[in-house]
Design a protein around this motif. Sequence first.
Motif, PDB file in Angstrom:
ATOM      1  N   PHE A 155       0.816  -1.210   0.000  1.00 16.62           N
ATOM      2  CA  PHE A 155       0.000   0.000   0.000  1.00 16.62           C
ATOM      3  C   PHE A 155       0.853   1.266   0.000  1.00 16.62           C
ATOM      4  CE2 PHE A 155      -3.187  -3.030   1.427  1.00 16.62           C
ATOM      5  CZ  PHE A 155      -4.248  -2.668   0.614  1.00 16.62           C
ATOM      6  N   ARG A 156       2.040   1.191   0.564  1.00 17.52           N
ATOM      7  CA  ARG A 156       2.929   2.352   0.507  1.00 17.52           C
ATOM      8  C   ARG A 156       3.335   2.633  -0.936  1.00 17.52           C
ATOM      9  NH1 ARG A 156       8.736   2.907   3.667  1.00 17.52           N
ATOM     10  NH2 ARG A 156       9.256   5.007   2.921  1.00 17.52           N
ATOM     11  N   LEU A 157       3.705   1.579  -1.671  1.00 20.91           N
ATOM     12  CA  LEU A 157       4.050   1.759  -3.083  1.00 20.91           C
ATOM     13  C   LEU A 157       2.834   2.228  -3.869  1.00 20.91           C
ATOM     14  CD1 LEU A 157       6.282  -1.409  -3.672  1.00 20.91           C
ATOM     15  CD2 LEU A 157       7.032   0.963  -3.469  1.00 20.91           C
ATOM     16  N   ARG A 158       1.708   1.658  -3.522  1.00 17.02           N
ATOM     17  CA  ARG A 158       0.497   2.065  -4.239  1.00 17.02           C
ATOM     18  C   ARG A 158       0.181   3.533  -3.974  1.00 17.02           C
ATOM     19  NH1 ARG A 158      -5.490  -0.591  -3.137  1.00 17.02           N
ATOM     20  NH2 ARG A 158      -6.704   1.086  -4.086  1.00 17.02           N
ATOM     21  N   GLY A 159       0.308   3.981  -2.715  1.00 18.88           N
ATOM     22  CA  GLY A 159       0.057   5.403  -2.403  1.00 18.88           C
ATOM     23  C   GLY A 159       1.061   6.315  -3.082  1.00 18.88           C
ATOM     24  N   TRP A 160       2.356   5.879  -3.114  1.00 18.09           N
ATOM     25  CA  TRP A 160       3.365   6.714  -3.763  1.00 18.09           C
ATOM     26  C   TRP A 160       3.058   6.879  -5.242  1.00 18.09           C
ATOM     27  CZ3 TRP A 160       6.950   5.666  -7.624  1.00 18.09           C
ATOM     28  CH2 TRP A 160       7.942   6.626  -7.810  1.00 18.09           C
ATOM     29  N   VAL A 161       2.667   5.767  -5.885  1.00 21.71           N
ATOM     30  CA  VAL A 161       2.319   5.856  -7.317  1.00 21.71           C
ATOM     31  C   VAL A 161       1.119   6.763  -7.502  1.00 21.71           C
ATOM     32  CG1 VAL A 161       1.481   4.539  -9.287  1.00 21.71           C
ATOM     33  CG2 VAL A 161       3.317   3.619  -7.860  1.00 21.71           C
ATOM     34  N   GLU A 162       0.112   6.619  -6.666  1.00 23.24           N
ATOM     35  CA  GLU A 162      -1.089   7.444  -6.830  1.00 23.24           C
ATOM     36  C   GLU A 162      -0.776   8.911  -6.608  1.00 23.24           C
ATOM     37  OE1 GLU A 162      -3.946   5.879  -4.201  1.00 23.24           O
ATOM     38  OE2 GLU A 162      -4.507   4.187  -5.497  1.00 23.24           O
ATOM     39  N   ARG A 163       0.099   9.213  -5.612  1.00 21.76           N
ATOM     40  CA  ARG A 163       0.433  10.607  -5.370  1.00 21.76           C
ATOM     41  C   ARG A 163       1.222  11.214  -6.541  1.00 21.76           C
ATOM     42  NH1 ARG A 163       1.473   8.520  -0.326  1.00 21.76           N
ATOM     43  NH2 ARG A 163       3.729   8.558  -0.699  1.00 21.76           N
TER      44      ARG A 163
END
Length: 871
Positions: free
Chosen positions: A724-732
Amino acid sequence: PGPKSITNLIFLYLRSGLEEVFPDVRSLCILHSASSLPADSFSHIPLLEHLYLDGSHLAKVTSGAFAGLPKLRFLHILVSSSWGGVNVTLEPGVFQGLSSLEELTLAGMSLALASPALLDPLVRVRSLRVDRAGVRDLGELFCLLSPGMEKLETLELPGSMVSSIQNRGCSGSNPWPTVLLSRIRILDLSGNPVRRVEPNSLSVFQNLSSLSLSMVDVWVGQLWGSGMGRVNRLYLSSYTLRQFTPSLSDLCTLVVKHGVESLDLHLALITAFTAEVMKRCGPGLRQLSVTSEDLSGMDLGFWTGTGQIQGLMMVLTKLTNASFCSAGGGRVWNLTSLILHGNHLTEITTDQFSCMPLLERLDLSENHISSLAHRALQGMPLLRVLDLTHNKISLLGKDDFEGLPALEVLLLEGNKISGGIADGVFRRQHRLQDLSLGEIDIIYQLYLNMLFLGFPTKLQHLLIDTGPGTYLTVGHVPAPEFPMVLELRGKMIQSSDCDNNMFPMVRELKVGKGTTFDCKNLFLAPYFLNLESFEFSANPEKFATPYTTINQLRKLKRLKLTNLNFSNHTDPSVTFRNLTELRSLVLINCRLNFLTRSMFTDLVSLRVLRLYSESPLILLEGVFIPLLSLSTLVFDQVDFRCDCSNGWLLDWADNSRKTQVVLLQQQQCIWHYQRLNFLSTMERLCQTEDDFLSYVSTTATVCTLLCLALGYRFLRWPCVVLFFRLRGWVERRVGKRWWRRKRRMGGEGEEGEEKEEEVRYDAFVSFSSRDEAWVLGEMAPMLEEEGEPRLRLCLHHRDFEVGKGIVDNIAENIYCSRRTVCVLTRRYLRSDWCGLEMRVATHRLLSEHSHRLILIFLEHISPFELSAFHR
């Protein structure tokens, strides 16, 4: 081989070995090193009737270990390393299902901790033996007996360290199973250091046929005060040397009080062995057996005190004189059996046994008798068995056996007869059935017909032990009425009249180790065409004799060949031809380099094949295919060659459904002058490419599954947070670029609205469901309703989106909040979901310095219960 399938197996690993036992095996013997017997160990052998287990490390027998054996009748469990009884755990239900068991032996294991219901399923047991149980109170063993064992007649408890016999009942004030014990006919307590027998302690036994006891300085009077009833046979022994010194007077009192008919005294020091004292034994005593180091005070005329003794055994008593008749003053003794084995007798004098006209058996074996006086064996017209083995008799005179017309068994083995054998020495023994002639030394010609002046037609067994070289002549004798067993021992026996009437009647022939027996300088086989059993042991180094004429023994059923040299003058492919009735074949060191299919072509009835070879042996592929009836193949010792050409044998042993291969696990093979285990070496050397690929793929699959299991167990939540951290970074990253493009296109007015959309809550509250009352009742109202400014909190039961995954809800709401508040209690730290929320907030804190993590402690928590970062 008989009507039942009998297999003897030796296994180092009990469980793996039993999987190879065929289901039709009736008798099984296992020497093992297993520590436990698991449940259903033998359930795949439902026809098993005899089971013998001998191990040194057995510690536990699991419930149901013998399940599935409805026909088992004899069970023997031995812990061979113990002499005093070790604690072997016998779980309740061990013997469940053994409804046909008749005999049970438990040896070397302590039963002190056994369940009281251990023996309940054994309702048909007739004989129970508990050896070396390591108990001091006899009641501990009696109380294990189940009332349902109504057929129990024999109870043997030897070597169990019982020091006293007393009836104090069982635990919980329960009495002994008196009804069951009253049915016991044979009670064996020998080998126990009994020091005291309390009054009435044996009153439950009122009709024993046999009682055995070992004593340590016990007055015999304690036995007649024990309350026991009639005892037909009484065996009393000293536990160790010189610890039992009863008086003959007390023993006679015991005999009379309990109606003893047979009295055995072992290692007892008896004084006053006289006729006057023997009168007190009364007329009921029929058998007397004495084994003692010292009977110096014995009066040889003691028997006149009670003339009813029919059997006397005096063994290892250092007796030097057996003049019972002269000491009896001319009285007649109605003795039928006299055994004086292992004494110091040096001669048999004239008429030494003439007062015993009813004597049928006389055993004088293992004495120092060197001569038989004239008429030494007179006066015994009914004597049937005479044993003179292992004495020093050197001469057999013409009249030595004159007065023994009823003699049927005469044993002279172990005497070095160097002075000669007179003609006609056995002329009166027309009923002779068994004759063994001792080592005939310096007698170069032996004429059988002259020994008998004819031949006893009832003779069934003849053993001749010759010296360095003897010329044997049978002579013109009538054919025996019954089939014979002939045993020949010595270095060299030759005969020129093999065409006689005796050899065709021989059904079993045994030629001893190193003995050469030639008929007219030829191998003996053609002159014994009716043989059914043949055992032959040769000396391959000294004689090169062709043995191919064995193939003429068409009626042969059992054949054992030892130390034959098949490499010289003998074609093994011809030797076993025509033996279509052969059932058992044993080959021991026969100098065979190869076993081929052609050797066994005609052995269609062979059931058992045993091989022993000290030199490397090669079994050519398909060698056992002609053996259509082979049921058991035993490798006693075979040194194979470590060659993949033997690989077919392993496949054949695994796939054969009718042949039991025994001891293959213990065989060795030769590899670079080293002896290695055959099975493991073949597996290592002869693995095919397919086997290797299968091994590699299986190993890789197992390792992958292990890694996945370990990863799921220890790295599940860190991986979820990382995802989820990678997913949030990509989304941001993608969202910022999208926002900049939108701002250029739509102006700055929407910036505040977008930021407001991105941050929806002032704080995300993480708490345990157990602390929900405090959060909703105190914390949330104070922050959302009373404070200035009023805050917007994210509470999972109120603000999580319905239908979305809980992990997605946690990650999205934490990233949509300015702060994360963790309400810490010990219940919170034990919750997996609370731990996930705390990890996600911590990772956001590390990646975005604008985020804040607030910890509220509702109770005291040690810093060591937190991670190093949160401390």
